[in-house]
Structure formats: C-alpha cells, structure tokens
Design an enzyme around this catalytic site. Structure first.
Site, PDB file in Angstrom:
ATOM      1  N   PRO A  73      16.362   2.844   4.507  1.00 25.33           N
ATOM      2  CA  PRO A  73      16.156   4.359   4.689  1.00 25.33           C
ATOM      3  C   PRO A  73      16.880   5.451   3.645  1.00 25.33           C
ATOM      4  O   PRO A  73      16.404   6.537   3.160  1.00 25.33           O
ATOM      5  CB  PRO A  73      16.603   4.579   5.855  1.00 25.33           C
TER       6      PRO A  73
ATOM      7  N   GLU B 242       9.582   1.764   1.885  1.00 28.34           N
ATOM      8  CA  GLU B 242       8.809   1.230   2.466  1.00 28.34           C
ATOM      9  C   GLU B 242       9.272   1.182   3.663  1.00 28.34           C
ATOM     10  O   GLU B 242      10.893   0.725   4.893  1.00 28.34           O
ATOM     11  CB  GLU B 242       9.453  -0.754   2.080  1.00 28.34           C
TER      12      GLU B 242
ATOM     13  N   GLU C 296      -0.602 -13.458  -8.615  1.00 29.25           N
ATOM     14  CA  GLU C 296       0.704 -12.818  -7.413  1.00 29.25           C
ATOM     15  C   GLU C 296       2.418 -13.733  -7.987  1.00 29.25           C
ATOM     16  O   GLU C 296       2.585 -12.810  -7.887  1.00 29.25           O
ATOM     17  CB  GLU C 296       0.901 -12.559  -6.228  1.00 29.25           C
TER      18      GLU C 296
END
Length: 204
Positions: free
Chosen positions: A133, A138, A161
C-alpha cells in the site's frame, strides 16, 4: 491496550487531494498524487507527494484438494528480482487481472483453467487485500477453492500473454514448510496457504 482492532472512522472527506497526474503509462500506470490527510491526533498533515503504480484489480486463488490434503501452486519467472540482480522464478497462487464485466470469482475460475487446466469449485473469498500500500495501487481479491488435483500438473499458460507456467501439486504440510525455509517468497501466497491450514473445515 485495545481489546479489539478497530479501524479509524475515516472517509475521503479526510483526504485533501490536491492533484493527480499520470507520469508514466505502459503495461501499468504510474500516477503522482499530491495530498494532505487528517492526522490521528487532529489537524492536517503536511502536503505529501507520492507515486503509485497500478496494473489493475486482480484475483488470486489457491486450489485445495481435501482428499489429497494438497494445494496447487504455479511457478513462473517474475521480473521483480531484476531490480535486485536476482533471477526470480517464484511459486505462487494462481492469479489474473479482472477484466471489465468480470467478477473476482469469475476470474478465479478462468485463471485456474488457463494456468493449470484445473477446475475449481465454490471459491471462498478470503478477502480483498492491498499488495503493497505504500506505492502500489493493486487490490487483490483472494480466494481458496476446492478442487480435484489428482491429475493436475504440467506446463500451461497463454502464448499471447507470454506465459510459461509450471503447475505443481504438493501436500499442504510441504507448502507450509516452504514458507519457513524460503522456497515460497510471495507474500500473498504465504498468507493463502496459512489461511487454508487454519480453515480446512470451510473447504471440505
């Protein structure tokens, strides 16, 4: 000493967001926020500038087989170690980005199939968590789910990918030991394995 962990009663009214600027855009987005926030003892903080990198919201799922008392992990190369001059092929829980129109549980089911050719049942939401954080935007929706892992394994992933994913089924006891001895170095995966060990009754 507090007898119960109680969050401070805060809302966005307690944040004075002065500017938000995109300073980099690639696979993810790097934004610069300038803000003040209310302090715990009253008043406002100084004006602070922080850069936050975000790829998106993601779902993570740890399949568990009650009959085998085993979990499914995937191993793949991650570029995080390049920052520190390390080669980081990491064991992790299955994970994927939530696309528009998908629920977090939808993604758990889709990614289990794509990354390990594994069918999961009744995903149990452990919770939404912030990955890092202080500088990473995310938000991860973390699940555990029942699965039949008796024939799961091998190499999987989507070529477009650039995925090269090895699916590995191991006893839950060995996954727990791998947290202690350093074979598992991904924080969310360690949390998920420990949650499963503490909540087996919810997955049987």
């Amino acid at each position: 000493m507090e007898k119960r962990l109680t969050p401070s009663p805060r809302t966005l009214d307690d944040v004075d967001l002065q500017s938000r600027e995109t300073i980099g855009q690639g696979w993810g987005k790097l934004e610069r926020f300038t803000f003040r926030h209310r302090r715990h003892e009253g008043g406002w903080s100084d004006v602070v500038t922080r850069d936050v990198y975000t790829i998106g919201e993601v779902t993570c799922v740890l399949p568990y087989d009650p009959a085998l008392d085993a979990v499914l992990l995937v191993e793949q190369f991650r570029p995080c170690g390049l920052v520190h001059g390390e080669a980081t092929w990491l064991f992790e829980a299955i994970a994927g980005i939530i696309d528009p129109g998908e629920t977090p549980a939808d993604v758990a089911i889709r990614e289990a199939k794509e990354e390990a050719n594994c069918l999961i049942y009744d995903p149990v939401l452990i919770g939404p968590f912030w990955s890092s954080p202080g500088g990473y935007g995310e938000r991860s929706y973390i699940f555990a789910a029942r699965a039949d892992l008796s024939s799961v394994g091998g190499i999987h992933g989507l070529d477009h990918e650039h995925e090269d994913i090895r699916a590995v089924v191991v006893p839950l006891a060995d996954a727990l030991a791998a947290i202690n001895d350093g074979r598992i170095r991904d924080a969310k995966t360690a949390l998920m394995i420990q949650w499963v060990a503490l909540n087996l009754d919810r997955l049987k």
